[in-house]
Design a protein around this motif. Structure first.
Motif, mmCIF file in Angstrom:
data_model
loop_
_atom_site.group_PDB
_atom_site.id
_atom_site.type_symbol
_atom_site.label_atom_id
_atom_site.label_comp_id
_atom_site.label_asym_id
_atom_site.label_seq_id
_atom_site.Cartn_x
_atom_site.Cartn_y
_atom_site.Cartn_z
ATOM 1 N N VAL A 16 4.429 6.365 37.363
ATOM 2 C CA VAL A 16 4.954 6.360 36.127
ATOM 3 C C VAL A 16 5.294 7.808 35.939
ATOM 4 O O VAL A 16 4.589 8.662 36.064
ATOM 5 N N PRO A 17 6.550 8.009 35.382
ATOM 6 C CA PRO A 17 7.111 9.390 35.238
ATOM 7 C C PRO A 17 6.330 9.933 33.882
ATOM 8 O O PRO A 17 5.976 9.268 32.744
ATOM 9 N N ALA A 18 5.962 11.061 34.075
ATOM 10 C CA ALA A 18 5.212 11.756 32.807
ATOM 11 C C ALA A 18 5.794 13.148 32.296
ATOM 12 O O ALA A 18 6.358 13.960 33.409
ATOM 13 N N MET A 30 8.419 19.742 31.587
ATOM 14 C CA MET A 30 8.698 19.534 33.155
ATOM 15 C C MET A 30 8.469 17.995 33.008
ATOM 16 O O MET A 30 7.808 17.325 32.090
ATOM 17 N N MET A 31 8.777 17.263 33.960
ATOM 18 C CA MET A 31 8.587 16.087 34.333
ATOM 19 C C MET A 31 7.832 15.824 35.684
ATOM 20 O O MET A 31 8.485 16.519 36.569
ATOM 21 N N ALA A 32 6.897 15.122 35.730
ATOM 22 C CA ALA A 32 6.327 14.817 37.189
ATOM 23 C C ALA A 32 5.933 13.355 37.075
ATOM 24 O O ALA A 32 5.964 12.642 36.067
ATOM 25 N N TRP A 33 5.237 13.015 38.423
ATOM 26 C CA TRP A 33 4.880 11.449 38.475
ATOM 27 C C TRP A 33 3.329 11.138 38.548
ATOM 28 O O TRP A 33 2.700 12.322 38.754
ATOM 29 N N MET A 34 2.744 10.111 37.959
ATOM 30 C CA MET A 34 1.636 9.852 37.998
ATOM 31 C C MET A 34 1.126 8.681 38.473
ATOM 32 O O MET A 34 2.012 7.735 38.200
ATOM 33 N N ILE A 49 -2.710 16.127 35.497
ATOM 34 C CA ILE A 49 -3.167 16.018 36.808
ATOM 35 C C ILE A 49 -1.985 14.864 37.231
ATOM 36 O O ILE A 49 -1.828 13.937 36.423
ATOM 37 N N TYR A 50 -1.123 15.481 38.053
ATOM 38 C CA TYR A 50 0.141 14.602 38.477
ATOM 39 C C TYR A 50 -0.292 14.056 39.827
ATOM 40 O O TYR A 50 -1.172 14.225 40.575
ATOM 41 N N TRP A 51 0.770 12.994 40.360
ATOM 42 C CA TRP A 51 0.616 12.718 41.886
ATOM 43 C C TRP A 51 1.727 13.573 42.549
ATOM 44 O O TRP A 51 3.118 13.261 42.001
ATOM 45 N N SER A 52 1.565 14.327 43.512
ATOM 46 C CA SER A 52 2.644 15.115 44.184
ATOM 47 C C SER A 52 3.185 13.770 45.265
ATOM 48 O O SER A 52 2.529 13.814 46.282
ATOM 49 N N ILE A 83 5.284 8.309 30.148
ATOM 50 C CA ILE A 83 4.346 8.985 29.573
ATOM 51 C C ILE A 83 4.550 10.269 28.804
ATOM 52 O O ILE A 83 5.244 10.842 29.724
ATOM 53 N N ILE A 84 4.245 10.575 27.783
ATOM 54 C CA ILE A 84 4.535 12.022 27.221
ATOM 55 C C ILE A 84 2.995 12.684 27.156
ATOM 56 O O ILE A 84 2.039 12.200 26.549
ATOM 57 N N LEU A 85 2.962 13.780 27.543
ATOM 58 C CA LEU A 85 1.759 14.703 27.535
ATOM 59 C C LEU A 85 2.231 15.778 26.586
ATOM 60 O O LEU A 85 2.766 16.716 26.769
ATOM 61 N N MET A 86 1.390 16.012 25.640
ATOM 62 C CA MET A 86 1.554 17.329 24.630
ATOM 63 C C MET A 86 0.380 17.839 25.115
ATOM 64 O O MET A 86 -0.641 17.811 25.032
ATOM 65 N N VAL A 87 1.134 19.156 25.538
ATOM 66 C CA VAL A 87 0.149 20.216 26.282
ATOM 67 C C VAL A 87 0.125 21.575 25.708
ATOM 68 O O VAL A 87 0.966 22.010 25.198
ATOM 69 N N GLU A 88 -1.050 22.310 25.926
ATOM 70 C CA GLU A 88 -0.978 23.677 25.695
ATOM 71 C C GLU A 88 -0.815 24.200 27.240
ATOM 72 O O GLU A 88 -1.623 24.309 28.118
ATOM 73 N N GLN A 89 0.294 25.058 27.546
ATOM 74 C CA GLN A 89 0.735 25.453 28.664
ATOM 75 C C GLN A 89 0.024 26.981 28.821
ATOM 76 O O GLN A 89 0.575 27.748 28.450
#
Length: 133
Positions: A16-18, A30-34, A49-52, A83-89
């Motif tokens: 799923v795209p995150a 950024m956008m990555a996959w999970m 934590i993403y899936w590379s 999915i949207i992740l609200m993060v502190e980078q």
């Protein structure tokens, strides 16, 4: 009890795209996959934590760069397929190019123009031999 992971519409590869956004400014970082495991671990560890896909393994954002994404909130869209992740980078750098965001090019006059500065030289972020976080 219904498993919250079963509510997600995983694609044919089980992904799923995150989209990671800054929890204060809303800027898309950024956008990555999970996959199922990375999403479950993200919720459990309160960090992205993403899936590379290229490496075929879990990718704990910041494991090489130190630029961890601390999770503040996770949202699922209406179709249950993004999915949207609200993060502190941490370090204010999400991109492996050393920029704040991976979205640093703007379409202008039929060309892509780089508009964001490099905040830190990627070679200073990563050990020799590593190209991506």
């Amino acid at each position: 009890m219904k498993d919250w992971l079963d509510e997600i519409k995983w694609d044919s590869d089980g992904l799923v795209p995150a989209i990671a956004q800054d929890h204060k400014t809303g800027r898309v970082l950024m956008m990555a996959w999970m996959n199922r495991e990375s999403l479950a671990l993200t919720a459990a560890e309160n960090r992205a934590i993403y899936w590379s896909r290229s490496r075929g393994k879990l990718w704990r954002k910041g494991e090489e760069s130190g630029h961890v994404q601390k999770l503040h909130e996770m949202r699922l869209d209406c179709d249950a397929d993004v999915i949207i992740l609200m993060v502190e980078q941490i370090g204010d750098i999400a991109c492996h190019t050393g920029r704040q965001s991976c979205f640093y090019r703007v379409y202008e006059n039929a060309a892509w123009k780089t508009v964001d500065p490099v905040l830190k030289d990627p070679h200073a972020i990563y050990n020799a031999g590593h190209s991506h976080d």
